[in-house]
Write a protein that holds these residues in place. Structure first.
Motif, PDB file in Angstrom:
ATOM      1  N   ALA A  57     -17.739 -60.704  55.492  1.00  0.00           N
ATOM      2  CA  ALA A  57     -16.406 -59.197  55.009  1.00  0.00           C
ATOM      3  C   ALA A  57     -16.946 -59.673  53.197  1.00  0.00           C
ATOM      4  O   ALA A  57     -16.881 -58.228  53.159  1.00  0.00           O
ATOM      5  N   ALA A  58     -16.757 -60.494  53.265  1.00  0.00           N
ATOM      6  CA  ALA A  58     -16.391 -60.699  51.217  1.00  0.00           C
ATOM      7  C   ALA A  58     -17.874 -60.763  50.233  1.00  0.00           C
ATOM      8  O   ALA A  58     -17.893 -59.086  49.664  1.00  0.00           O
ATOM      9  N   LEU A  59     -19.243 -60.512  51.509  1.00  0.00           N
ATOM     10  CA  LEU A  59     -20.350 -59.904  50.929  1.00  0.00           C
ATOM     11  C   LEU A  59     -20.192 -58.443  50.660  1.00  0.00           C
ATOM     12  O   LEU A  59     -21.005 -58.469  49.198  1.00  0.00           O
ATOM     13  N   PHE A  60     -20.243 -58.021  52.072  1.00  0.00           N
ATOM     14  CA  PHE A  60     -20.078 -56.713  51.482  1.00  0.00           C
ATOM     15  C   PHE A  60     -19.195 -55.942  50.992  1.00  0.00           C
ATOM     16  O   PHE A  60     -19.007 -54.472  50.116  1.00  0.00           O
ATOM     17  N   LEU A  61     -17.285 -56.622  50.936  1.00  0.00           N
ATOM     18  CA  LEU A  61     -16.532 -55.889  49.400  1.00  0.00           C
ATOM     19  C   LEU A  61     -17.256 -55.994  48.228  1.00  0.00           C
ATOM     20  O   LEU A  61     -16.775 -55.365  47.884  1.00  0.00           O
ATOM     21  N   ALA A  62     -18.036 -57.586  48.357  1.00  0.00           N
ATOM     22  CA  ALA A  62     -18.457 -57.298  46.753  1.00  0.00           C
ATOM     23  C   ALA A  62     -19.627 -56.866  46.719  1.00  0.00           C
ATOM     24  O   ALA A  62     -20.154 -56.556  45.043  1.00  0.00           O
ATOM     25  N   HIS A  63     -19.742 -55.894  47.420  1.00  0.00           N
ATOM     26  CA  HIS A  63     -21.521 -55.126  47.190  1.00  0.00           C
ATOM     27  C   HIS A  63     -22.310 -55.805  46.838  1.00  0.00           C
ATOM     28  O   HIS A  63     -22.763 -55.572  46.035  1.00  0.00           O
ATOM     29  N   ALA A  64     -22.609 -57.236  47.461  1.00  0.00           N
ATOM     30  CA  ALA A  64     -23.336 -58.074  46.933  1.00  0.00           C
ATOM     31  C   ALA A  64     -24.737 -57.395  47.085  1.00  0.00           C
ATOM     32  O   ALA A  64     -25.297 -56.278  48.317  1.00  0.00           O
ATOM     33  N   GLY A  65     -25.532 -57.348  45.947  1.00  0.00           N
ATOM     34  CA  GLY A  65     -27.187 -57.423  46.200  1.00  0.00           C
ATOM     35  C   GLY A  65     -27.757 -58.507  47.241  1.00  0.00           C
ATOM     36  O   GLY A  65     -27.651 -58.975  47.210  1.00  0.00           O
ATOM     37  N   ASN A  66     -29.449 -57.402  47.621  1.00  0.00           N
ATOM     38  CA  ASN A  66     -29.817 -58.160  48.147  1.00  0.00           C
ATOM     39  C   ASN A  66     -29.732 -59.154  49.090  1.00  0.00           C
ATOM     40  O   ASN A  66     -29.910 -60.105  49.734  1.00  0.00           O
ATOM     41  N   MET A  67     -29.036 -58.192  50.532  1.00  0.00           N
ATOM     42  CA  MET A  67     -28.363 -59.241  51.096  1.00  0.00           C
ATOM     43  C   MET A  67     -29.142 -60.093  52.430  1.00  0.00           C
ATOM     44  O   MET A  67     -28.671 -60.903  52.921  1.00  0.00           O
ATOM     45  N   GLU A  68     -30.237 -59.445  52.722  1.00  0.00           N
ATOM     46  CA  GLU A  68     -31.572 -59.716  53.656  1.00  0.00           C
ATOM     47  C   GLU A  68     -31.729 -61.235  53.208  1.00  0.00           C
ATOM     48  O   GLU A  68     -31.955 -62.096  53.933  1.00  0.00           O
ATOM     49  N   ARG A  69     -31.953 -61.873  51.280  1.00  0.00           N
ATOM     50  CA  ARG A  69     -32.304 -62.994  51.290  1.00  0.00           C
ATOM     51  C   ARG A  69     -30.928 -63.415  50.933  1.00  0.00           C
ATOM     52  O   ARG A  69     -31.409 -64.921  51.374  1.00  0.00           O
ATOM     53  N   ILE A  70     -29.549 -63.075  51.252  1.00  0.00           N
ATOM     54  CA  ILE A  70     -28.883 -63.856  51.321  1.00  0.00           C
ATOM     55  C   ILE A  70     -28.184 -64.514  52.139  1.00  0.00           C
ATOM     56  O   ILE A  70     -28.545 -66.003  52.638  1.00  0.00           O
ATOM     57  N   MET A  71     -28.716 -63.008  53.441  1.00  0.00           N
ATOM     58  CA  MET A  71     -28.477 -63.922  54.575  1.00  0.00           C
ATOM     59  C   MET A  71     -30.062 -64.825  54.816  1.00  0.00           C
ATOM     60  O   MET A  71     -29.233 -66.124  56.047  1.00  0.00           O
ATOM     61  N   PHE A  72     -31.124 -65.347  55.064  1.00  0.00           N
ATOM     62  CA  PHE A  72     -31.489 -65.597  54.329  1.00  0.00           C
ATOM     63  C   PHE A  72     -31.520 -67.387  54.248  1.00  0.00           C
ATOM     64  O   PHE A  72     -32.017 -68.085  55.181  1.00  0.00           O
ATOM     65  N   TRP A  73     -31.278 -67.464  53.261  1.00  0.00           N
ATOM     66  CA  TRP A  73     -30.499 -68.971  52.316  1.00  0.00           C
ATOM     67  C   TRP A  73     -29.471 -69.343  53.257  1.00  0.00           C
ATOM     68  O   TRP A  73     -29.360 -70.219  53.371  1.00  0.00           O
ATOM     69  N   ALA A  74     -28.359 -68.153  53.957  1.00  0.00           N
ATOM     70  CA  ALA A  74     -27.604 -68.955  54.746  1.00  0.00           C
ATOM     71  C   ALA A  74     -28.021 -69.410  56.140  1.00  0.00           C
ATOM     72  O   ALA A  74     -27.467 -70.091  56.073  1.00  0.00           O
ATOM     73  N   PHE A  75     -28.739 -68.292  56.370  1.00  0.00           N
ATOM     74  CA  PHE A  75     -29.043 -68.971  57.219  1.00  0.00           C
ATOM     75  C   PHE A  75     -30.129 -70.917  57.099  1.00  0.00           C
ATOM     76  O   PHE A  75     -29.754 -71.901  58.224  1.00  0.00           O
ATOM     77  N   ILE A  76     -30.818 -70.917  56.065  1.00  0.00           N
ATOM     78  CA  ILE A  76     -31.305 -72.378  55.659  1.00  0.00           C
ATOM     79  C   ILE A  76     -30.129 -73.462  56.007  1.00  0.00           C
ATOM     80  O   ILE A  76     -29.567 -74.516  56.397  1.00  0.00           O
TER      81      ILE A  76
END
Ligand code: SF4
Ligand code: SF4
Ligand code: SF4
Length: 272
Positions: free
Chosen positions: A157-176
């Motif tokens: 939710a914080a990523l969306f509220l902050a309008h974070a860029g390149n979310m797919e990449r963040i999600m990949f690293w969050a997975f690792i």
């Protein structure tokens, strides 16, 4: 042939899902994905019926490695709970949302926590540790799962509220990073509590979905009271401390059953 009904049913269920999603989403991946999982699960049940002792572990490795290595690392799909929230927030019914709907939200109405016994890539590693049966009494720490569950939701939710860029990449690293943290916490807890499945019992956020849904599970281990001699062996070999001699849905730790069938294999009277 009658004894092979269950692997055939599982294959039909997964093929139905595979073909339905392939045709409705017009994506061949779903046909491959769910056919592979269905074949792996059916093979495991077939081997179990043939009394092959490593049947469950084979399915766990076939499905767990496929999801972790192929879907997670190669295809960059975050199948962890934050991936589920991410795809849900973006309104895309794909990847993690479909995975969660099938394996962890609606599927457990049919096959309970079969996911935890046969497919989870976290437990796939934890089950190699030495404490297959808990060596200490269960602790009242299940509340921790609500913290990890909320943390994943707040993070996305914080990523969306902050309008974070390149979310797919963040999600990949969050997975690792998420997986590394899960493995580290799972291994430390297993040795601290002398229980391979301590992570599943106290920390895993997915159990917030799995437990209530598996309460209604169609497939359950049941006890034939006529045959049972109350020897207690089933409880001693259960990795999840379930009182499987009680047929009530409210049995002790009933929503913890992962259908591993250790109790069934070890019952001296064939009562389960
Ligand atoms: S409780 Fe969580 S970590 Fe354990 S097997 Fe189930 S999904 Fe995996
Ligand atoms: S192992 Fe079998 S006989 Fe012994 S208590 Fe459990 S169900 Fe009954
Ligand atoms: S030992 Fe039996 S009751 Fe315990 S988790 Fe496995 S199948 Fe369920």
């Amino acid at each position: 042939m009658k004894k092979y009904a269950m692997p055939i049913i599982m294959l039909v269920v997964f093929e139905t899902i595979a073909i339905t999603l392939w045709l409705t989403k017009d994506n061949l991946f779903y046909l491959f994905n769910f056919s592979y999982i269905g074949l792996s699960v059916s093979l495991g049940i077939f081997l179990f019926i043939r009394k092959y002792r490593h049947a469950r572990r084979i399915v766990q490795l076939l499905v767990g490695l496929y999801m972790l290595v192929y879907l997670g690392l190669i295809c960059n799909e975050n199948m962890q709970i934050e991936g589920f929230w991410y795809y849900l927030f973006t309104g895309v019914f794909e990847a993690a949302t479909i995975h969660y709907a099938v394996a962890k939200i609606f599927g457990p109405l049919i096959f309970g926590r079969g996911w935890c016994g046969y497919a989870c890539w976290t437990a796939m590693v934890l089950d190699f540790l030495p404490y297959k049966v808990p060596k200490q009494p269960r602790r009242k720490l299940g509340w921790i799962r609500y913290i990890t569950f909320s943390a994943a939701l707040v993070f996305v939710a914080a990523l969306f509220l902050a309008h974070a860029g390149n979310m797919e990449r963040i999600m990949f690293w969050a997975f690792i990073i998420g997986n590394l943290l899960y493995y580290a916490a799972g291994i430390i807890l297993a040795f601290a509590f002398r229980d391979n499945r301590a992570f599943c019992k106290y920390i895993c956020p997915i159990t917030v979905f799995l437990k209530p849904m598996s309460y209604f599970s169609l497939i359950r281990v049941k006890c034939d009271k006529e045959k049972c001699i109350s020897c207690g062996k089933c409880k001693r070999v259960c990795p999840m401390n379930v009182d499987v001699t009680d047929n009530s849905r409210k049995r002790q730790n009933g929503t913890e059953c992962i259908l591993c069938m250790e109790c069934v294999k070890n019952c001296p009277k064939g009562a389960l």
